[in-house]
Design a protein around this motif. Structure first.
Motif, mmCIF file in Angstrom:
data_model
loop_
_atom_site.group_PDB
_atom_site.id
_atom_site.type_symbol
_atom_site.label_atom_id
_atom_site.label_comp_id
_atom_site.label_asym_id
_atom_site.label_seq_id
_atom_site.Cartn_x
_atom_site.Cartn_y
_atom_site.Cartn_z
ATOM 1 N N ASP A 11 0.830 -1.214 0.000
ATOM 2 C CA ASP A 11 0.000 0.000 0.000
ATOM 3 C C ASP A 11 0.863 1.262 0.000
ATOM 4 O O ASP A 11 0.452 2.314 0.464
ATOM 5 C CB ASP A 11 -0.954 0.008 1.190
ATOM 6 N N THR A 12 2.063 1.137 -0.549
ATOM 7 C CA THR A 12 3.038 2.226 -0.552
ATOM 8 C C THR A 12 3.345 2.670 -1.976
ATOM 9 O O THR A 12 3.601 1.840 -2.844
ATOM 10 C CB THR A 12 4.345 1.766 0.135
ATOM 11 N N LYS A 13 3.333 3.967 -2.181
ATOM 12 C CA LYS A 13 3.724 4.542 -3.469
ATOM 13 C C LYS A 13 5.156 5.031 -3.322
ATOM 14 O O LYS A 13 5.465 5.821 -2.429
ATOM 15 C CB LYS A 13 2.805 5.703 -3.832
ATOM 16 N N VAL A 14 6.047 4.545 -4.183
ATOM 17 C CA VAL A 14 7.454 4.944 -4.154
ATOM 18 C C VAL A 14 7.703 5.862 -5.343
ATOM 19 O O VAL A 14 7.429 5.487 -6.486
ATOM 20 C CB VAL A 14 8.394 3.724 -4.218
ATOM 21 N N GLY A 35 -1.681 12.574 -5.256
ATOM 22 C CA GLY A 35 -2.434 11.541 -5.961
ATOM 23 C C GLY A 35 -2.455 10.224 -5.192
ATOM 24 O O GLY A 35 -3.366 9.414 -5.354
ATOM 25 N N ALA A 36 -1.478 10.014 -4.348
ATOM 26 C CA ALA A 36 -1.433 8.797 -3.536
ATOM 27 C C ALA A 36 -2.631 8.741 -2.593
ATOM 28 O O ALA A 36 -3.156 7.661 -2.316
ATOM 29 C CB ALA A 36 -0.132 8.741 -2.742
ATOM 30 N N GLN A 37 -3.077 9.883 -2.107
ATOM 31 C CA GLN A 37 -4.245 9.940 -1.233
ATOM 32 C C GLN A 37 -5.472 9.412 -1.969
ATOM 33 O O GLN A 37 -6.267 8.670 -1.407
ATOM 34 C CB GLN A 37 -4.518 11.372 -0.783
ATOM 35 N N GLU A 38 -5.616 9.809 -3.210
ATOM 36 C CA GLU A 38 -6.803 9.457 -3.988
ATOM 37 C C GLU A 38 -6.902 7.969 -4.285
ATOM 38 O O GLU A 38 -8.004 7.455 -4.471
ATOM 39 C CB GLU A 38 -6.814 10.249 -5.288
ATOM 40 N N ILE A 39 -5.765 7.275 -4.352
ATOM 41 C CA ILE A 39 -5.807 5.841 -4.688
ATOM 42 C C ILE A 39 -5.674 4.945 -3.462
ATOM 43 O O ILE A 39 -5.556 3.737 -3.587
ATOM 44 C CB ILE A 39 -4.746 5.481 -5.749
ATOM 45 N N GLY A 40 -5.702 5.537 -2.276
ATOM 46 C CA GLY A 40 -5.726 4.755 -1.046
ATOM 47 C C GLY A 40 -4.393 4.296 -0.505
ATOM 48 O O GLY A 40 -4.354 3.370 0.308
ATOM 49 N N CYS A 41 -3.314 4.906 -0.909
ATOM 50 C CA CYS A 41 -2.002 4.548 -0.343
ATOM 51 C C CYS A 41 -1.918 5.037 1.098
ATOM 52 O O CYS A 41 -2.468 6.081 1.447
ATOM 53 C CB CYS A 41 -0.879 5.176 -1.159
ATOM 54 N N ARG A 68 -0.476 18.061 5.103
ATOM 55 C CA ARG A 68 -1.692 17.768 4.328
ATOM 56 C C ARG A 68 -2.041 16.293 4.396
ATOM 57 O O ARG A 68 -3.210 15.924 4.315
ATOM 58 C CB ARG A 68 -1.522 18.188 2.873
ATOM 59 N N MET A 69 -1.044 15.434 4.546
ATOM 60 C CA MET A 69 -1.274 13.995 4.543
ATOM 61 C C MET A 69 -1.530 13.423 5.939
ATOM 62 O O MET A 69 -2.173 12.389 6.076
ATOM 63 C CB MET A 69 -0.101 13.298 3.864
ATOM 64 N N ARG A 75 1.684 8.187 5.738
ATOM 65 C CA ARG A 75 3.073 8.433 6.115
ATOM 66 C C ARG A 75 3.854 8.934 4.920
ATOM 67 O O ARG A 75 3.618 8.539 3.791
ATOM 68 C CB ARG A 75 3.711 7.142 6.625
ATOM 69 N N LEU A 76 4.820 9.774 5.194
ATOM 70 C CA LEU A 76 5.744 10.284 4.181
ATOM 71 C C LEU A 76 7.149 9.993 4.683
ATOM 72 O O LEU A 76 7.474 10.275 5.845
ATOM 73 C CB LEU A 76 5.528 11.791 4.005
ATOM 74 N N SER A 77 7.972 9.378 3.841
ATOM 75 C CA SER A 77 9.343 9.023 4.200
ATOM 76 C C SER A 77 10.290 9.413 3.081
ATOM 77 O O SER A 77 9.894 9.489 1.920
ATOM 78 C CB SER A 77 9.479 7.512 4.431
#
Length: 113
Positions: A11-14, A35-41, A68-69, A75-77
């Motif tokens: 469930d992570t977008k890299v 856009g990661a928010q919109e696809i459920g990441c 914002r997230m 999470r943002l890394s």
């Protein structure tokens, strides 16, 4: 100029970034991050291994995206920044809110803040 390539791990977008992260490049990256928010990441990893420079606008944007997230528990890394980029991130106290990891594997397994 900043180039962005993306792939997914669970469930992570890299986002693999290359080039300079500055005022001119923030919009394209913002679209990819938000856009990661919109696809459920639930996690966005920014691979900084090929970032050659980040300016104050880029640093500020990182704080804004984090805030914002956060309400949506996304999470943002950051992964693998070059030494001089890591020093800039640390001078801005960014690691206080956005963790920095050595690898994508470490970031995926990182604990939620």
């Amino acid at each position: 100029m900043l180039t962005v390539r993306e792939h997914f791990r669970q469930d992570t977008k890299v986002l693999e970034l290359s080039g300079r992260f500055d005022y001119d490049s923030k919009l394209g990256l913002e679209v990819a991050i938000l856009g990661a928010q919109e696809i459920g990441c639930h996690h966005v990893i920014l691979n900084f291994s090929n970032i050659t420079w980040i300016d104050s606008m880029g640093l500020g944007q990182m704080f804004l995206w984090y805030h914002r997230m956060k309400p949506d528990r996304i999470r943002l890394s950051i992964v693998s920044p070059q030494t001089h980029v890591r020093e800039l991130l640390e001078c801005a106290n960014l690691p206080q809110v956005i963790p920095i990891y050595q690898s994508e594997e470490e970031a995926v397994g990182g604990r939620e803040r």
